[in-house]
Scaffold this active site. Structure first.
Site, PDB file in Angstrom:
ATOM      1  N   SER A 156       0.833  -1.200   0.000  1.00 31.53           N
ATOM      2  CA  SER A 156       0.000   0.000   0.000  1.00 31.53           C
ATOM      3  C   SER A 156       0.867   1.249   0.000  1.00 31.53           C
ATOM      4  O   SER A 156       1.906   1.301   0.669  1.00 31.53           O
ATOM      5  CB  SER A 156      -0.907   0.021   1.240  1.00 31.53           C
ATOM      6  N   SER A 157       0.450   2.264  -0.762  1.00 27.77           N
ATOM      7  CA  SER A 157       1.131   3.550  -0.823  1.00 27.77           C
ATOM      8  C   SER A 157       2.583   3.359  -1.257  1.00 27.77           C
ATOM      9  O   SER A 157       2.843   2.872  -2.361  1.00 27.77           O
ATOM     10  CB  SER A 157       1.010   4.252   0.531  1.00 27.77           C
ATOM     11  N   SER A 158       3.544   3.686  -0.416  1.00 26.37           N
ATOM     12  CA  SER A 158       4.944   3.461  -0.766  1.00 26.37           C
ATOM     13  C   SER A 158       5.195   1.988  -1.078  1.00 26.37           C
ATOM     14  O   SER A 158       6.023   1.654  -1.935  1.00 26.37           O
ATOM     15  CB  SER A 158       5.857   3.906   0.386  1.00 26.37           C
ATOM     16  N   HIS A 164      -6.613   8.192   0.553  1.00 26.39           N
ATOM     17  CA  HIS A 164      -5.348   7.456   0.653  1.00 26.39           C
ATOM     18  C   HIS A 164      -5.325   6.675   1.968  1.00 26.39           C
ATOM     19  O   HIS A 164      -5.366   7.270   3.038  1.00 26.39           O
ATOM     20  CB  HIS A 164      -4.184   8.449   0.615  1.00 26.39           C
TER      21      HIS A 164
END
Length: 294
Positions: free
Chosen positions: A137-139, A278
């Site tokens: 997730s995300s990074s 996010h």
């Protein structure tokens, strides 16, 4: 909300204490050029030749935190595969997705260390090298894209949430919301599929084989990593996989999600989640089905 403020709130949430009793810490697993930490979830009964899933936390997170967030344990127990929950301790615990060392095959960056974790498990537990997958997730989604691009000979498929195309952060001074130049995260790095593919091919120029399958999610209300990054990922992977958009399926897999299908849907799909910020919540069952583990 400013990115730095939003990141602070996210980090506070992700760094809340969680139990890591179910995870096993692994040391001396091989070359570790960026001092990553390796923890694994071993199922109650290993398959004879287990699959390996690399599950990558977001900025401000840790392997322990993502173990709780992603909820893959019950699936691992049922099917006997191993999950790696690595941790980055650099740049606000973000993965290195911007520097040449990680954007180059065996370049001495985070991507090489993560690949070496997989190699260790293949040797120690007789894991199946044809069943190695990445998610995050995300990074962690950004690194998933990079792992599939830089080590297409190691990973068979990826599924991830709220990230960016492999190479999007190239040249940024950092990888976190507070150290990057925000150009990529703001959705301002726009390329054709051919341009993205050329950038990926340059990461491992001697590789001539097929690229891994990809499934990627993003929310329309994401103001930390803007939703244009979903479409840049789809351009990148459609070019690498030589598939074209065929159709959209609304309210799939649930209300407010639009599924974007490329080719026959077996190599590349995208999901745009209406009103979701996010990050898009992890869909563990969908990840497992995409990997062929269910």
């Amino acid at each position: 909300m400013r990115p730095s403020t939003l990141f602070g709130s996210l980090a506070a949430l992700l760094l809340s204490p969680v139990s890591d009793a179910a995870l096993t810490t692994v040391t001396n697993w091989g070359s570790n050029p960026t001092n990553l930490e390796m923890q694994i979830y071993l199922p109650k009964k290993l398959a004879a030749k287990p699959a390996v899933v690399v599950a990558l936390h977001g900025c401000g997170g840790s392997g322990q935190q993502y173990y709780q967030q992603a909820n893959y344990g019950s699936y691992a127990d049922d099917k006997g595969f191993i999950v790696i929950y690595p941790s980055s301790k650099n740049d606000s615990n973000c993965w290195d997705v911007s520097f040449p060392r990680t954007l180059t095959h065996d370049g001495g960056g985070d991507s090489e260390g993560l690949s070496n974790m997989v190699s260790y498990l293949v040797q120690k537990y007789n894991a199946d090298p044809a069943k190695v997958y990445a998610t995050g997730s995300s990074s962690g989604c950004m690194m998933t894209n990079i792992l599939l691009a830089v080590y297409p000979d190691v990973f068979s498929a990826g599924s991830c949430y709220s990230g960016v195309a492999a190479g999007c952060f190239a040249g940024s001074p950092g990888n976190s919301p507070t150290t990057s130049n925000r150009t990529c995260a703001n959705g301002d790095v726009n390329k054709s599929g051919a341009e993205w593919a050329a950038q990926v091919h340059a990461m491992y120029p001697s590789y001539k084989g097929a690229y891994p399958r990809m499934q990627t999610f993003h929310g329309t209300a994401d103001t930390l990593v803007y939703p244009q990054n979903l479409f840049e990922q789809l351009k990148e992977w459609s070019a690498l996989l030589d598939v074209s958009w065929t159709r959209n399926n609304t309210n799939t897999p649930s209300s407010g999600y639009t599924q974007m299908v490329y080719g026959d849907g077996t190599k590349l799909v995208g999901y745009l989640a209406q009103g979701v910020g996010h990050t898009v919540p992890v869909h563990p069952q969908m990840d497992m089905k995409w990997f062929g583990l269910l």
